[in-house]
Design an enzyme around this catalytic site. Structure first.
Site, PDB file in Angstrom:
ATOM      1  N   HIS A  45       5.477 -57.339 -15.774  1.00 37.33           N
ATOM      2  CA  HIS A  45       5.402 -55.916 -15.462  1.00 37.33           C
ATOM      3  C   HIS A  45       6.702 -55.240 -15.887  1.00 37.33           C
ATOM      4  CE1 HIS A  45       7.627 -57.675 -12.111  1.00 37.33           C
ATOM      5  NE2 HIS A  45       8.219 -56.489 -12.006  1.00 37.33           N
ATOM      6  N   THR A  96       9.367 -52.431 -14.138  1.00 38.61           N
ATOM      7  CA  THR A  96       9.687 -51.698 -12.914  1.00 38.61           C
ATOM      8  C   THR A  96       9.991 -50.252 -13.257  1.00 38.61           C
ATOM      9  OG1 THR A  96      10.567 -53.679 -11.831  1.00 38.61           O
ATOM     10  CG2 THR A  96      11.293 -51.535 -10.972  1.00 38.61           C
ATOM     11  N   HIS A 148      12.450 -52.963 -18.923  1.00 38.06           N
ATOM     12  CA  HIS A 148      12.424 -54.346 -19.395  1.00 38.06           C
ATOM     13  C   HIS A 148      11.249 -55.082 -18.753  1.00 38.06           C
ATOM     14  CE1 HIS A 148      14.668 -54.679 -15.553  1.00 38.06           C
ATOM     15  NE2 HIS A 148      14.069 -55.873 -15.463  1.00 38.06           N
ATOM     16  N   THR A 167      10.487 -59.003 -17.473  1.00 38.41           N
ATOM     17  CA  THR A 167      11.081 -60.321 -17.227  1.00 38.41           C
ATOM     18  C   THR A 167      10.187 -61.403 -17.816  1.00 38.41           C
ATOM     19  OG1 THR A 167      12.127 -59.533 -15.200  1.00 38.41           O
ATOM     20  CG2 THR A 167      11.890 -61.924 -15.467  1.00 38.41           C
TER      21      THR A 167
END
Length: 621
Positions: free
Chosen positions: A501, A503, A577, A579
């Protein structure tokens, strides 16, 4: 010697009228009045261009009407019937020469005032053009307290050998710039103003004379210098016959016949070709034409119809300046004249509410499709940035955006479509729910708490809008592509696809989720896409997280808008970003890895209570 001189003068003078320089010098008078301006206009092509170009450009694209489709059709049909566009151009040409007018012809006595309320459909019979020399004023108003100071109380038009009185309300005058008042200025001259033609006449005359000299020089390039022995002992008849014989040989045989040198020191006749040096002549001619362009205030490229000269020259600067000059003339001179006609025109066209109809001149320059697309993108980026500030209430902001899209016609038919939308829905306002809307729940109508779905995701919702720490994310919908890439470059494990995902907000500060608003750039499914390419990087964040960094103005603006609405951010600057893993292989060289460059597709925003224990729930595959 006197006799010889007179003979030569007579022979040369007999053909002096053929010299183009002599003709050019008398083609236009050196000093003339407004009455001779039309003669000058007809005798010089350059003068015609100086006057016709501004007149043509002022009416070339004509008008854009702001009215209903039916009314616009009626107005355009009436303009076509009257030939209004072409006649306004004629009047603008006359304005440049010295002045002109449009006469509004209706039924009845033309000496009586014309009021718009008197005009029925089709009541404007004709619009005719007259010059200032066909119309004359009577009883000029000299009362300084009068708003009509300097105008006549009645006009008279010469027609069929008689004078026809015309009331001023029926005459639309196209006048030049004011002439400084003085005792030598007549009422007529003071009223009609200055002539653009008179302003440029001297420079045009010089340019025309330069062209005449150049034409003569071209002719002179074939000039023969003929030396005839004992010329001073010949009579006029012998000179004419000898020169005529030489000319006849040139014309018939394309050869020069002359007497060559003879015996006993006879030098014979000599013939010498005249040599012309052309270097620098075009530049001199251009200098005169550029002077004309400067005085006429018309770009040289527009006046001469030539491409701009010089390295990297596009002429766009000249074009932009000229378009601004034309627009200024339209608004200061042409539009006031049309505003006198329109109340009559609209009623004659059959428009039911003429006072509600507006118009503006159509743009002189039409952008290309690419330029329009670039302008639209730039505009929408600015609109998005403004929206994300949260400085404007939603309903007012939506009104402004709809007006922008309608006025610039980015979406054809948008104004008609919006008119069909109820007022409560058109601008994003929320009407009070009814019992039917709430399934007959009386407690909800009474103001009791009810379930509220946030961000359109039924799996994540709050029972109320109570402020709380908030986490907002978007799931990566094409995570399988990113995982496949990660495995191909050496990562042994990654987060599961369902956990990948980006954020959007991590707020320890309690906030009302409703006040976070909604994203602007997502599609109808609530998704946003980051295009392939662009700046990407693989870096470590924190102790052991390895992430794919990417740029996204949409996500950055959205995050900023949430912070402005009360949210907090505990990790310095926000950088979008995804992860990849918390278990990167030992010794992996992140700097040697080329980042994933494919498209990133993110789902709708998910609003959730902030979970401070999220790390303990992370698993990898």
């Amino acid at each position: 010697m006197a006799w010889i001189t007179d003979s030569l003068r007579t022979a040369i003078g007999s053909v002096a009228g053929l010299n183009p320089l002599n003709r050019a010098a008398t083609a236009l008078p050196n000093v003339f009045t407004h009455q001779l301006a039309l003669v000058a206009y007809m005798s010089s092509g350059m003068l015609r261009k100086v006057i016709a170009i501004p007149a043509d450009d002022r009416v070339r694209e004509w008008r854009d009407w702001q009215a209903s489709k039916d009314d616009i059709a009626l107005i355009e049909a009436e303009e076509a019937r009257l030939g209004l566009q072409a006649k306004v151009k004629q009047a603008e040409v006359l304005r440049g020469i010295g002045g002109g007018a449009l006469i509004l012809i209706t039924a009845g006595d033309h000496a009586q005032p014309l009021k718009p309320e008197q005009i029925a459909q089709g009541g404007l019979v004709a619009v005719n053009v007259v010059s200032r020399w066909q119309i004359s004023g009577r009883n000029w108003i000299r009362d300084l307290a009068s708003p009509d100071y300097g105008a006549p109380t009645m006009w008279e038009v010469s027609s069929n050998g008689k004078q026809t009185p015309i009331h001023p309300s029926r005459v639309v005058c196209f006048r030049g710039e004011p002439i400084p008042a003085g005792g030598t200025v007549s009422d007529e001259d003071a009223f009609w103003g200055d002539s653009r033609l008179l302003r440029v006449y001297t420079e045009v005359q010089r340019a025309d004379e330069t062209q005449g000299w150049f034409a003569a020089l071209v002719r002179k390039a074939k000039l023969l210098r003929i030396g005839i022995p004992d010329l001073d002992s010949m009579d006029e008849d012998r000179i004419a016959k000898r020169v005529g014989l030489i000319a006849e040989g040139e014309g018939i045989l394309n050869a020069t016949v002359f007497r060559s040198a003879g015996a006993n020191g006879d030098a014979g006749e000599t013939v010498t070709d005249y040599q012309v040096t052309w270097t620098g002549i075009p530049a001199v001619m251009d200098a005169f034409d550029q002077r004309v362009a400067a005085v006429a205030d018309i770009p040289f490229t527009r006046l001469m119809g030539r491409s701009p000269a010089g390295m990297n020259s596009t002429g766009q600067h000249d074009t932009d300046n000229w378009n601004r000059a034309v627009a200024s003339g339209q608004n200061l001179e042409t539009k006031p004249c049309l505003n006198q006609i329109d109340p009559i025109l609209l009623r004659s066209a059959g428009v039911a509410q003429p006072d509600e109809v507006t118009w503006k001149f159509a743009p002189l320059w039409t952008p290309t499709e690419k330029e329009e697309a670039d302008t639209f993108k730039t505009t929408m980026d600015a609109v998005t940035a403004l929206m994300n500030t949260g400085a404007i209430p939603e309903e007012a902001f939506n009104k402004g955006v709809q007006n922008l899209l309608t006025e610039r016609e980015y979406i054809p038919g948008l104004d008609q479509a919006l008119e069909e939308v109820p007022e409560a829905e058109r601008y994003g306002g929320m009407a009070e729910p009814t019992a039917a809307d709430l399934g007959g729940d009386p407690s909800a109508i009474a103001g009791q708490p009810r379930t509220t779905v946030v961000a359109g995701d039924a799996a994540h919702f709050f029972a109320d809008a109570k402020p709380r720490p908030l986490y907002v994310q978007r799931k990566l919908l094409n995570a399988d592509e990113l995982i496949a890439w990660a495995k191909s470059v050496g990562f042994t494990s990654t987060l599961p696809a369902e956990d990948m995902h980006v954020t959007v907000l991590y707020s320890r500060t309690a906030v009302d989720p409703i006040k976070m608003g909604e994203s602007w750039n997502e599609n109808e499914k609530g998704e946003i896409a980051v295009k392939p390419g662009g700046p990407r990087a693989i870096e470590r964040l924190g102790e052991n997280a390895v992430v794919l960094l990417f740029a996204s103005s949409e996500l950055s603006w959205r995050h900023e808008s949430m912070v402005r609405a009360g949210g907090s951010h505990d990790y310095g600057d926000y950088q979008p970003h995804v992860t990849l893993t918390y278990e990167a292989p030992a010794g992996i060289d992140l700097d040697a890895i080329k980042p994933f460059t494919g498209r990133l597709l993110f789902g709708p925003e998910l609003f959730e209570p902030l979970d401070l224990d999220w790390k303990s729930k992370v698993t990898e595959a």
